[in-house]
Design a protein around this motif. Structure first.
Motif, PDB file in Angstrom:
ATOM      1  N   ARG A   1      35.288 -24.131   3.614  1.00 36.92           N
ATOM      2  CA  ARG A   1      33.965 -23.503   3.698  1.00 36.92           C
ATOM      3  C   ARG A   1      34.039 -22.070   4.209  1.00 36.92           C
ATOM      4  N   GLN A   2      35.094 -21.722   4.893  1.00 31.62           N
ATOM      5  CA  GLN A   2      35.210 -20.372   5.428  1.00 31.62           C
ATOM      6  C   GLN A   2      35.578 -19.411   4.314  1.00 31.62           C
ATOM      7  N   SER A   3      34.745 -18.424   4.143  1.00 29.27           N
ATOM      8  CA  SER A   3      35.017 -17.398   3.141  1.00 29.27           C
ATOM      9  C   SER A   3      36.106 -16.483   3.666  1.00 29.27           C
ATOM     10  N   PRO A   4      37.034 -16.075   2.820  1.00 32.71           N
ATOM     11  CA  PRO A   4      38.073 -15.164   3.294  1.00 32.71           C
ATOM     12  C   PRO A   4      37.505 -13.805   3.691  1.00 32.71           C
ATOM     13  N   SER A   5      36.299 -13.494   3.245  1.00 29.51           N
ATOM     14  CA  SER A   5      35.713 -12.204   3.603  1.00 29.51           C
ATOM     15  C   SER A   5      34.560 -12.388   4.579  1.00 29.51           C
ATOM     16  N   SER A   6      34.689 -13.340   5.490  1.00 31.24           N
ATOM     17  CA  SER A   6      33.599 -13.614   6.406  1.00 31.24           C
ATOM     18  C   SER A   6      33.718 -12.867   7.734  1.00 31.24           C
ATOM     19  N   TRP A   7      34.512 -11.805   7.754  1.00 34.28           N
ATOM     20  CA  TRP A   7      34.694 -10.995   8.963  1.00 34.28           C
ATOM     21  C   TRP A   7      34.357  -9.539   8.678  1.00 34.28           C
ATOM     22  N   GLN A   8      33.995  -8.807   9.732  1.00 35.42           N
ATOM     23  CA  GLN A   8      33.607  -7.401   9.591  1.00 35.42           C
ATOM     24  C   GLN A   8      34.358  -6.541  10.601  1.00 35.42           C
ATOM     25  N   THR A   9      34.616  -5.298  10.212  1.00 32.62           N
ATOM     26  CA  THR A   9      35.044  -4.276  11.152  1.00 32.62           C
ATOM     27  C   THR A   9      33.823  -3.410  11.422  1.00 32.62           C
ATOM     28  N   VAL A  10      33.470  -3.295  12.691  1.00 30.55           N
ATOM     29  CA  VAL A  10      32.297  -2.533  13.101  1.00 30.55           C
ATOM     30  C   VAL A  10      32.763  -1.334  13.930  1.00 30.55           C
ATOM     31  N   VAL A  11      32.297  -0.144  13.562  1.00 27.14           N
ATOM     32  CA  VAL A  11      32.579   1.057  14.345  1.00 27.14           C
ATOM     33  C   VAL A  11      31.317   1.383  15.138  1.00 27.14           C
ATOM     34  N   TRP A  12      31.508   1.666  16.418  1.00 26.73           N
ATOM     35  CA  TRP A  12      30.407   1.900  17.353  1.00 26.73           C
ATOM     36  C   TRP A  12      30.315   3.377  17.721  1.00 26.73           C
ATOM     37  N   ASN A  13      29.105   3.792  18.034  1.00 27.35           N
ATOM     38  CA  ASN A  13      28.876   5.166  18.477  1.00 27.35           C
ATOM     39  C   ASN A  13      29.571   5.391  19.817  1.00 27.35           C
ATOM     40  N   ASP A  14      30.066   6.581  20.017  1.00 27.99           N
ATOM     41  CA  ASP A  14      30.676   6.939  21.293  1.00 27.99           C
ATOM     42  C   ASP A  14      30.281   8.369  21.641  1.00 27.99           C
ATOM     43  N   PRO A  15      30.403   8.740  22.893  1.00 22.89           N
ATOM     44  CA  PRO A  15      29.991  10.078  23.316  1.00 22.89           C
ATOM     45  C   PRO A  15      31.069  11.141  23.149  1.00 22.89           C
ATOM     46  N   VAL A  16      32.172  10.800  22.513  1.00 17.69           N
ATOM     47  CA  VAL A  16      33.335  11.687  22.482  1.00 17.69           C
ATOM     48  C   VAL A  16      33.570  12.338  21.124  1.00 17.69           C
ATOM     49  N   ASN A  17      33.597  11.540  20.071  1.00 12.63           N
ATOM     50  CA  ASN A  17      34.029  12.033  18.766  1.00 12.63           C
ATOM     51  C   ASN A  17      32.923  12.766  18.013  1.00 12.63           C
ATOM     52  N   LEU A  18      33.316  13.858  17.373  1.00 13.86           N
ATOM     53  CA  LEU A  18      32.379  14.623  16.556  1.00 13.86           C
ATOM     54  C   LEU A  18      32.061  13.866  15.278  1.00 13.86           C
ATOM     55  N   MET A  19      30.851  14.079  14.766  1.00 16.96           N
ATOM     56  CA  MET A  19      30.449  13.425  13.532  1.00 16.96           C
ATOM     57  C   MET A  19      31.373  13.802  12.384  1.00 16.96           C
ATOM     58  N   SER A  20      31.822  15.036  12.343  1.00 16.90           N
ATOM     59  CA  SER A  20      32.723  15.472  11.271  1.00 16.90           C
ATOM     60  C   SER A  20      34.066  14.735  11.357  1.00 16.90           C
ATOM     61  N   TYR A  21      34.505  14.452  12.577  1.00 17.00           N
ATOM     62  CA  TYR A  21      35.761  13.723  12.739  1.00 17.00           C
ATOM     63  C   TYR A  21      35.612  12.280  12.266  1.00 17.00           C
ATOM     64  N   VAL A  22      34.505  11.626  12.613  1.00 15.81           N
ATOM     65  CA  VAL A  22      34.271  10.246  12.189  1.00 15.81           C
ATOM     66  C   VAL A  22      34.239  10.180  10.661  1.00 15.81           C
ATOM     67  N   THR A  23      33.557  11.131  10.038  1.00 12.28           N
ATOM     68  CA  THR A  23      33.522  11.197   8.577  1.00 12.28           C
ATOM     69  C   THR A  23      34.934  11.358   8.017  1.00 12.28           C
ATOM     70  N   HIS A  24      35.710  12.233   8.629  1.00 10.45           N
ATOM     71  CA  HIS A  24      37.096  12.458   8.207  1.00 10.45           C
ATOM     72  C   HIS A  24      37.918  11.170   8.295  1.00 10.45           C
ATOM     73  N   VAL A  25      37.783  10.430   9.387  1.00 10.76           N
ATOM     74  CA  VAL A  25      38.519   9.171   9.553  1.00 10.76           C
ATOM     75  C   VAL A  25      38.121   8.181   8.461  1.00 10.76           C
ATOM     76  N   PHE A  26      36.826   8.051   8.213  1.00 13.59           N
ATOM     77  CA  PHE A  26      36.368   7.119   7.183  1.00 13.59           C
ATOM     78  C   PHE A  26      36.909   7.500   5.807  1.00 13.59           C
ATOM     79  N   ARG A  27      36.978   8.779   5.524  1.00 11.10           N
ATOM     80  CA  ARG A  27      37.482   9.223   4.220  1.00 11.10           C
ATOM     81  C   ARG A  27      38.985   9.011   4.107  1.00 11.10           C
ATOM     82  N   THR A  28      39.718   9.391   5.142  1.00  9.82           N
ATOM     83  CA  THR A  28      41.176   9.328   5.044  1.00  9.82           C
ATOM     84  C   THR A  28      41.708   7.907   5.197  1.00  9.82           C
ATOM     85  N   TYR A  29      41.166   7.133   6.117  1.00  5.19           N
ATOM     86  CA  TYR A  29      41.702   5.791   6.331  1.00  5.19           C
ATOM     87  C   TYR A  29      41.189   4.803   5.283  1.00  5.19           C
ATOM     88  N   PHE A  30      39.880   4.757   5.084  1.00  3.22           N
ATOM     89  CA  PHE A  30      39.302   3.780   4.168  1.00  3.22           C
ATOM     90  C   PHE A  30      39.236   4.279   2.727  1.00  3.22           C
TER      91      PHE A  30
END
Length: 100
Positions: A20-49
């Motif tokens: 019954r367990q779907s192999p895609s039944s898990w999520q990776t969630v990224v949370w807001n933080d007070p450190v990283n710039l929005m441009s950096y987060v966008t860069h990480v999402f583009r380069t890693y994912f």
């Protein structure tokens, strides 16, 4: 099957739960933080994912405005690897079970 070896008995309740367990039944969630710039987060999402610019930007805005974004769905082990990678990039991330 080799002669003389019996097949192991499998508890049918456990087998049913695993099926019954779907192999895609898990999520990776990224949370807001007070450190990283929005441009950096966008860069990480583009380069890693490998997200295109629009998708990476949309997810970054969700992190910024909503406090978090689901950036991947899949098997638990893969989501754990993504989470560790996000930590390596300095982002806050967790793994969670997909809501039913």
């Amino acid at each position: 099957m080799m002669a003389g070896l019996a097949a192991p008995e499998v508890d049918s309740d456990i087998e049913h739960d695993l099926s019954r367990q779907s192999p895609s039944s898990w999520q990776t969630v990224v949370w807001n933080d007070p450190v990283n710039l929005m441009s950096y987060v966008t860069h990480v999402f583009r380069t890693y994912f490998g997200f295109d610019a629009a998708t990476a930007h949309r997810l970054m805005l969700a992190v910024h405005h909503d406090g978090h974004a689901v950036v991947a769905r899949g098997p638990r082990e893969v989501m754990e690897a993504h989470t560790l990678a996000m930590h390596d990039f300095g982002l806050w991330a967790t793994v969670r079970k997909e809501p039913s």
